[in-house]
Design an enzyme around this catalytic site. Structure first.
Site, PDB file in Angstrom:
ATOM      1  N   LYS A 154     -24.178  20.149 -23.043  1.00  0.00           N
ATOM      2  CA  LYS A 154     -23.513  21.446 -23.035  1.00  0.00           C
ATOM      3  C   LYS A 154     -22.634  21.595 -21.786  1.00  0.00           C
ATOM      4  CE  LYS A 154     -27.367  24.042 -25.141  1.00  0.00           C
ATOM      5  NZ  LYS A 154     -26.686  24.611 -26.310  1.00  0.00           N
ATOM      6  N   ASP A 165     -27.396  18.251 -29.611  1.00  0.00           N
ATOM      7  CA  ASP A 165     -27.497  19.667 -29.249  1.00  0.00           C
ATOM      8  C   ASP A 165     -27.891  20.527 -30.453  1.00  0.00           C
ATOM      9  OD1 ASP A 165     -27.470  21.800 -27.502  1.00  0.00           O
ATOM     10  OD2 ASP A 165     -25.334  22.229 -27.816  1.00  0.00           O
ATOM     11  N   GLU A 177     -30.730  20.420 -31.743  1.00  0.00           N
ATOM     12  CA  GLU A 177     -32.123  19.973 -31.621  1.00  0.00           C
ATOM     13  C   GLU A 177     -33.107  20.949 -32.241  1.00  0.00           C
ATOM     14  OE1 GLU A 177     -32.159  23.247 -29.189  1.00  0.00           O
ATOM     15  OE2 GLU A 177     -30.610  21.717 -29.268  1.00  0.00           O
ATOM     16  N   ARG A 224     -33.118  22.518 -35.103  1.00  0.00           N
ATOM     17  CA  ARG A 224     -33.433  22.228 -36.501  1.00  0.00           C
ATOM     18  C   ARG A 224     -34.302  20.972 -36.633  1.00  0.00           C
ATOM     19  NH1 ARG A 224     -27.247  22.031 -38.061  1.00  0.00           N
ATOM     20  NH2 ARG A 224     -27.318  23.515 -36.340  1.00  0.00           N
TER      21      ARG A 224
END
Length: 525
Positions: free
Chosen positions: A302, A372, A374, A376
């Site tokens: 990020k 990113d 992550e 789910r």
């Protein structure tokens, strides 16, 4: 060993059957203020309308409170407030009508008196009275209302007050945070009003717990720490708890949780907390909460600005835990189980990668496209486990899942998906009742093909990144792991965090979802 969280409790709320006109509390020195309502005048009337108790306060203090409210610029809108600081006499020869009465009057706007208006009024009073010992009020009381209406208005007022009374400890100066005042409700005693206060306190306490957990810095709050907090709190509440560590997760095939946590020195956990009522349960409700204790994005890292609020990326897990504890505290007739998949999404030599294929619980293989995404991955494990092992009647997950939900709905509504129309309607109604709003969204079956993978059973994200609808694709991905259960997904990426105080919402972690789910359980027949 990491320190335990300071799970604080909301301030005290007491009932007094005496009316403001003759209450001995006003002269015994225990109160710092009296709060009375003001509302907009009716159509055709000039000025403001006095609420219940306002005329009694005006007579007892010898002050024209309506004139003071207008002079203060109040319109009567819900959430307005003005504190009138009353002067004390100089010398024994001067006698003022309020000499022996509380030295402050708080004028609070109550709007039209709806539940939302009264929550906002309670919140305004909480902020106006911070640092005082006690404040008495007639807000939410109506001598002419039915007892059920008084109970409803009492609950809304008290919830607003207790929710806004929350304040984050501020590092080394945490003890300097001004505590909220004790709230005394005049003109009400026991019965439905008392039950309403208890219900409001249970709901607010659940929200405080979510806020405390989610606001704890990630330097303290790793997966093992959250699991320890859950075990301690569940044991205290009489809720059974099971914690799976890395070995158990590997042995049982929780590949999603292990993949997400692979780049961190803090190993993942799975917590299962079970509340069983003493009588045969009406329903079994399982709540799964995303528990990413910090999210760097992993190798798909990020930007710095997006990392700053990521200590709250485990808000869903905190909501799930608060829900099962709240169900136990309130004596719910339903069996409630919370499942907390906990991991830290870090950058490391062992991090999972884009283009990996991960086998999650139950054997489904997932083609990873973005580390990113992550949330789910850990939810796939937890939902598949809940479907296969826990046998729920209703399965609900709560997750700060996608920025797309925030782009579409802003920060006032969570995105709500579900496989059962009645469940979606019930959760929407619970959100309207509590002020934690959720907006039903479509599980568009025609989008399913975009999750087709050439190397695995399913892709983690859509094939075409320019299609939009990121929140919809995430929900469709999760749907694959719930079998044929009655399932709902709350994407709370926008509602779980706030940058500033607003009415009953506080800056930082908001605690969104705990009250909604407890209301749903209370309404579930």
């Amino acid at each position: 060993m990491a320190p335990s969280a300071r799970h604080r409790t909301p301030p005290t709320v007491t009932l007094s059957g005496s009316a403001l006109a003759d209450s001995p509390l006003l002269t015994d020195g225990s109160l710092d203020a009296v709060a009375v309502p003001v509302a907009p005048g009716r159509e055709g009337d000039e000025g403001l309308a006095a609420g219940s108790g306002t005329a009694q306060a005006a007579a007892r203090y010898g002050i024209d409170l309506a004139e003071l409210a207008e002079r203060s610029g109040l319109t009567g809108a819900a959430g307005e407030s003005s504190v009138v600081q009353l002067p004390r006499p100089v010398g024994s020869a001067v006698a003022l009508p309020w000499t022996d009465l509380p030295p402050r009057i708080v004028l609070v706007g109550v709007g039209q008196g709806s539940d939302t208006d009264l929550r906002r009024a309670g919140a305004a009073l909480a902020r106006a009275s911070r640092g005082w010992r006690a404040v008495a009020t007639t807000l939410g009381d109506d001598d002419h209302a039915a007892s059920s209406d008084v109970a409803r208005s009492t609950r809304a007022l008290v919830e607003g007050y207790l929710l806004a009374a929350y304040a984050q400890p501020s590092g080394a100066h945490k003890d300097a945070v001004k505590a909220a005042a004790e709230l005394v409700l005049l003109g009400r005693d026991g019965g439905r009003a008392g039950a309403a206060v208890v219900a409001a306190r249970t709901a607010a306490s659940a929200t405080w717990l979510v806020r405390d957990l989610a606001n704890t810095p990630s330097g303290v709050k790793n997966p093992a720490w959250v699991a320890d907090q859950a075990r301690r709190l569940a044991t205290r509440a009489g809720v059974s708890v099971e914690v799976l560590g890395p070995r158990e997760l590997a042995a049982q095939g929780f590949g999603g949780i292990l993949a997400v946590g692979s780049g961190s020195a803090s190993t993942p956990r799975l917590v299962v907390a079970r509340y069983t009522p003493p009588q045969p349960a009406a329903h079994h409700v399982v709540v799964v909460g995303k528990g990413i204790t910090y999210d760097t994005g992993g190798l798909s890292i990020k930007p710095r600005e997006s990392m700053v609020p990521m200590k709250t990326d485990m808000a869903g897990a905190a909501v799930a835990l608060a829900t099962v504890l709240g169900a136990a505290h309130s004596g719910s007739v339903h069996r409630v189980t919370a499942v907390l998949p906990l991991a830290e999404n870090q950058v490391g030599a062992a991090s999972y990668r884009p283009d990996d294929v991960v086998r999650v619980y139950g054997g489904t293989t997932v083609e990873v496209q973005n580390t990113d995404a992550e949330g789910r991955m850990v939810l796939a494990d937890a939902l598949a486990y809940a479907d296969a092992v826990l046998d729920p009647d209703v399965l609900i997950d709560v997750a700060t899942l996608t920025g797309a939900a925030t782009l579409g709905l802003g920060r006032g509504h969570a995105a709500l998906y579900g496989t059962d129309d009645d469940l979606v309607r019930a959760l929407t109604a619970a959100g309207q009742a509590t002020g934690e709003l959720a907006w039903p969204m479509p599980l568009s079956a025609e989008y399913q093909d975009s999750l087709r993978s050439d190397v695995a059973d399913v892709r983690q994200t859509a094939r075409d990144k320019h299609m939009g609808g990121g929140s919809v694709f995430a929900a469709l991905f999760l749907q694959r792991f719930v079998g044929t259960r009655r399932w709902a997904h709350l994407d709370v990426a926008g509602t779980a965090r706030a940058t500033a105080d607003a009415h009953e919402v506080t800056a930082g972690a908001t605690g969104y979802g705990a009250r909604l789910l407890l209301q749903y359980l209370a309404d579930l027949s």
